[in-house]
Design a protein around this motif. Sequence first.
Motif, PDB file in Angstrom:
ATOM      1  N   ARG A  84      30.334  10.682  41.987  1.00  0.00           N
ATOM      2  CA  ARG A  84      29.286  10.329  41.025  1.00  0.00           C
ATOM      3  C   ARG A  84      28.413   9.201  41.562  1.00  0.00           C
ATOM      4  O   ARG A  84      27.201   9.198  41.371  1.00  0.00           O
ATOM      5  N   ALA A  85      29.048   8.245  42.258  1.00  0.00           N
ATOM      6  CA  ALA A  85      28.285   7.146  42.862  1.00  0.00           C
ATOM      7  C   ALA A  85      27.341   7.699  43.930  1.00  0.00           C
ATOM      8  O   ALA A  85      26.198   7.269  44.069  1.00  0.00           O
ATOM      9  N   ARG A  86      27.852   8.681  44.645  1.00  0.00           N
ATOM     10  CA  ARG A  86      27.034   9.294  45.688  1.00  0.00           C
ATOM     11  C   ARG A  86      25.856  10.043  45.085  1.00  0.00           C
ATOM     12  O   ARG A  86      24.746  10.015  45.619  1.00  0.00           O
ATOM     13  N   LEU A  87      26.100  10.708  43.976  1.00  0.00           N
ATOM     14  CA  LEU A  87      25.011  11.417  43.302  1.00  0.00           C
ATOM     15  C   LEU A  87      23.948  10.416  42.848  1.00  0.00           C
ATOM     16  O   LEU A  87      22.748  10.673  42.957  1.00  0.00           O
ATOM     17  N   ASP A  88      24.404   9.248  42.338  1.00  0.00           N
ATOM     18  CA  ASP A  88      23.456   8.194  41.963  1.00  0.00           C
ATOM     19  C   ASP A  88      22.586   7.795  43.145  1.00  0.00           C
ATOM     20  O   ASP A  88      21.368   7.682  43.022  1.00  0.00           O
ATOM     21  N   SER A  89      23.228   7.550  44.295  1.00  0.00           N
ATOM     22  CA  SER A  89      22.491   7.161  45.503  1.00  0.00           C
ATOM     23  C   SER A  89      21.472   8.229  45.875  1.00  0.00           C
ATOM     24  O   SER A  89      20.317   7.938  46.161  1.00  0.00           O
ATOM     25  N   LEU A  90      21.946   9.466  45.859  1.00  0.00           N
ATOM     26  CA  LEU A  90      21.070  10.576  46.224  1.00  0.00           C
ATOM     27  C   LEU A  90      19.868  10.634  45.286  1.00  0.00           C
ATOM     28  O   LEU A  90      18.723  10.745  45.733  1.00  0.00           O
ATOM     29  N   GLN A  91      20.142  10.531  43.982  1.00  0.00           N
ATOM     30  CA  GLN A  91      19.047  10.629  43.018  1.00  0.00           C
ATOM     31  C   GLN A  91      18.066   9.477  43.171  1.00  0.00           C
ATOM     32  O   GLN A  91      16.867   9.649  42.999  1.00  0.00           O
ATOM     33  N   ARG A  92      18.600   8.294  43.520  1.00  0.00           N
ATOM     34  CA  ARG A  92      17.694   7.154  43.699  1.00  0.00           C
ATOM     35  C   ARG A  92      16.773   7.388  44.889  1.00  0.00           C
ATOM     36  O   ARG A  92      15.573   7.118  44.838  1.00  0.00           O
ATOM     37  N   LEU A  93      17.333   7.925  45.969  1.00  0.00           N
ATOM     38  CA  LEU A  93      16.509   8.210  47.151  1.00  0.00           C
ATOM     39  C   LEU A  93      15.485   9.298  46.849  1.00  0.00           C
ATOM     40  O   LEU A  93      14.323   9.199  47.232  1.00  0.00           O
ATOM     41  N   LEU A  94      15.912  10.337  46.154  1.00  0.00           N
ATOM     42  CA  LEU A  94      14.991  11.422  45.820  1.00  0.00           C
ATOM     43  C   LEU A  94      13.890  10.914  44.890  1.00  0.00           C
ATOM     44  O   LEU A  94      12.729  11.311  45.006  1.00  0.00           O
ATOM     45  N   GLN A  95      14.270   9.997  43.994  1.00  0.00           N
ATOM     46  CA  GLN A  95      13.277   9.425  43.072  1.00  0.00           C
ATOM     47  C   GLN A  95      12.268   8.581  43.853  1.00  0.00           C
ATOM     48  O   GLN A  95      11.074   8.607  43.562  1.00  0.00           O
ATOM     49  N   THR A  96      12.762   7.845  44.850  1.00  0.00           N
ATOM     50  CA  THR A  96      11.872   7.053  45.708  1.00  0.00           C
ATOM     51  C   THR A  96      10.808   7.949  46.322  1.00  0.00           C
ATOM     52  O   THR A  96       9.624   7.634  46.326  1.00  0.00           O
ATOM     53  N   PHE A  97      11.268   9.079  46.808  1.00  0.00           N
ATOM     54  CA  PHE A  97      10.327  10.020  47.408  1.00  0.00           C
ATOM     55  C   PHE A  97       9.381  10.592  46.353  1.00  0.00           C
ATOM     56  O   PHE A  97       8.175  10.665  46.546  1.00  0.00           O
ATOM     57  N   ALA A  98       9.931  10.956  45.187  1.00  0.00           N
ATOM     58  CA  ALA A  98       9.109  11.569  44.140  1.00  0.00           C
ATOM     59  C   ALA A  98       8.030  10.597  43.648  1.00  0.00           C
ATOM     60  O   ALA A  98       6.872  10.978  43.473  1.00  0.00           O
ATOM     61  N   ASP A  99       8.402   9.321  43.455  1.00  0.00           N
ATOM     62  CA  ASP A  99       7.425   8.308  43.021  1.00  0.00           C
ATOM     63  C   ASP A  99       6.320   8.184  44.032  1.00  0.00           C
ATOM     64  O   ASP A  99       5.146   8.110  43.700  1.00  0.00           O
ATOM     65  N   LYS A 100       6.727   8.158  45.290  1.00  0.00           N
ATOM     66  CA  LYS A 100       5.760   7.981  46.365  1.00  0.00           C
ATOM     67  C   LYS A 100       4.810   9.175  46.430  1.00  0.00           C
ATOM     68  O   LYS A 100       3.603   9.017  46.551  1.00  0.00           O
ATOM     69  N   ALA A 101       5.387  10.367  46.312  1.00  0.00           N
ATOM     70  CA  ALA A 101       4.562  11.569  46.403  1.00  0.00           C
ATOM     71  C   ALA A 101       3.537  11.591  45.272  1.00  0.00           C
ATOM     72  O   ALA A 101       2.402  12.020  45.454  1.00  0.00           O
ATOM     73  N   GLU A 102       3.935  11.097  44.097  1.00  0.00           N
ATOM     74  CA  GLU A 102       3.036  11.076  42.953  1.00  0.00           C
ATOM     75  C   GLU A 102       1.839  10.170  43.194  1.00  0.00           C
ATOM     76  O   GLU A 102       0.741  10.454  42.774  1.00  0.00           O
ATOM     77  N   GLN A 103       2.117   9.044  43.889  1.00  0.00           N
ATOM     78  CA  GLN A 103       1.044   8.077  44.130  1.00  0.00           C
ATOM     79  C   GLN A 103       0.087   8.533  45.220  1.00  0.00           C
ATOM     80  O   GLN A 103      -0.997   7.992  45.358  1.00  0.00           O
ATOM     81  N   THR A 104       0.526   9.474  46.041  1.00  0.00           N
ATOM     82  CA  THR A 104      -0.294   9.882  47.170  1.00  0.00           C
ATOM     83  C   THR A 104      -1.424  10.772  46.669  1.00  0.00           C
ATOM     84  O   THR A 104      -1.163  11.793  46.061  1.00  0.00           O
TER      85      THR A 104
END
Length: 357
Positions: free
Chosen positions: A334-354
């Motif tokens: 579950r901790a790993r899933l949290d990490s993964l989701q945080r990284l994916l969210q980082t990418f998603a936020d960035k993609a939105e701003q581009t």
Amino acid sequence: MSWLDDADDLEDDFEDYDESSYRTRPNPKANRPRTKRRPAHEDAQIGRVLGVDRGRYSVLLDEDTPDEHTITAARARELRRSPIVTGDQARVVGDTSGEEGTLGRIVGIRERTSLLRRSADDTDQVERVIVANADQMLIVVAAADPEPRARLVDRYLVAALDAGIRPLLVVTKTDLADPAPFLSHFDGLDALRVFTSAQSEMPVDEIGAALVGHSTVFVGHSGVGKSTLVNALVPSALRATGHVNQVTGRGRHTSSSTVSLRYHGAEGTGWVIDTPGVRSFGLGHVDPANILAAFTELAEVAEDCPRGCTHLTDAPDCALIEAAARGDLTETGRARLDSLQRLLQTFADKAEQTPGR
Ligand code: GDP
Ligand code: ZN
């Protein structure tokens, strides 16, 4: 390096930026049988671009041979604006003696195995290529002064994982604060190797051993102790170190350009590519699958996800989220899933701003 031994096979590996200009010209050799290889620049030597300063490239030729030497080179006009950066394998012609006052000419670069770009931001509209052919990224972050930010490290991680570059993390200044709380953010990441460093005990041998045989780009916010670390690993580097400016939060002397430095250790050599305080890399076109791949067993579970699943917390029918809800994931999982989701969210936020995406 083995490919240096077989120069003939290299031709096909090179991106020849001048190719189009050859095509448009009438071919004076049209009546001769066409050979597969282009005749241009047959005498080119291949060298490693160590650094760039005001349009002049410092290129290492005959690497790891008794004839090894560094030359200064200019770029051929036919390359137009194609970037040539630290780490590129350049084809050089002309005077390659490296003697005082001589200038070689770069006529092409070898196809890159990896590429790090700095993303365009408010002050910099152009996306700049900063390092070519690195296979590792050492992310330097301080346990305190400046405070570590998981989000910044996430950005580096996403850029590294997407480029197929192995990430390493070093937390410096552990004499000032316990790095454990910060490091818990990255618990889930198989791909991440972590070092800790304090003023009086820098893990020079451990990090050094990880550098051997690799091209490692060092990244980090100014003031984290990156130059201190580079100087400890490569004593001849003489990178300027400074104190964190209380007003700007930046280091006082920031290294202004990206350079390649050779690490010499007991076990062999490697390349350290030191960058000026780079905050982020282009994340505009990251493939989420490349991030997921760093979480081996989660990637297996995600095979049951709907096509195009974002795996983010609001993703419908996501197999990862369902597995967690059913209690099929361990606490670590579950901790790993949290990490993964945080990284994916980082990418998603960035993609939105581009813009334009
Ligand atoms: P850079 O901007 O990342 O290159 O950082 P520097 O290497 O210039 O270091 C910034 C400041 O942090 C300098 O005053 C260093 O002496 C100090 N520093 C570096 N490493 C450590 C460390 O492990 N512990 C402490 N307390 N200070 C450090
Ligand atoms: Zn999913």
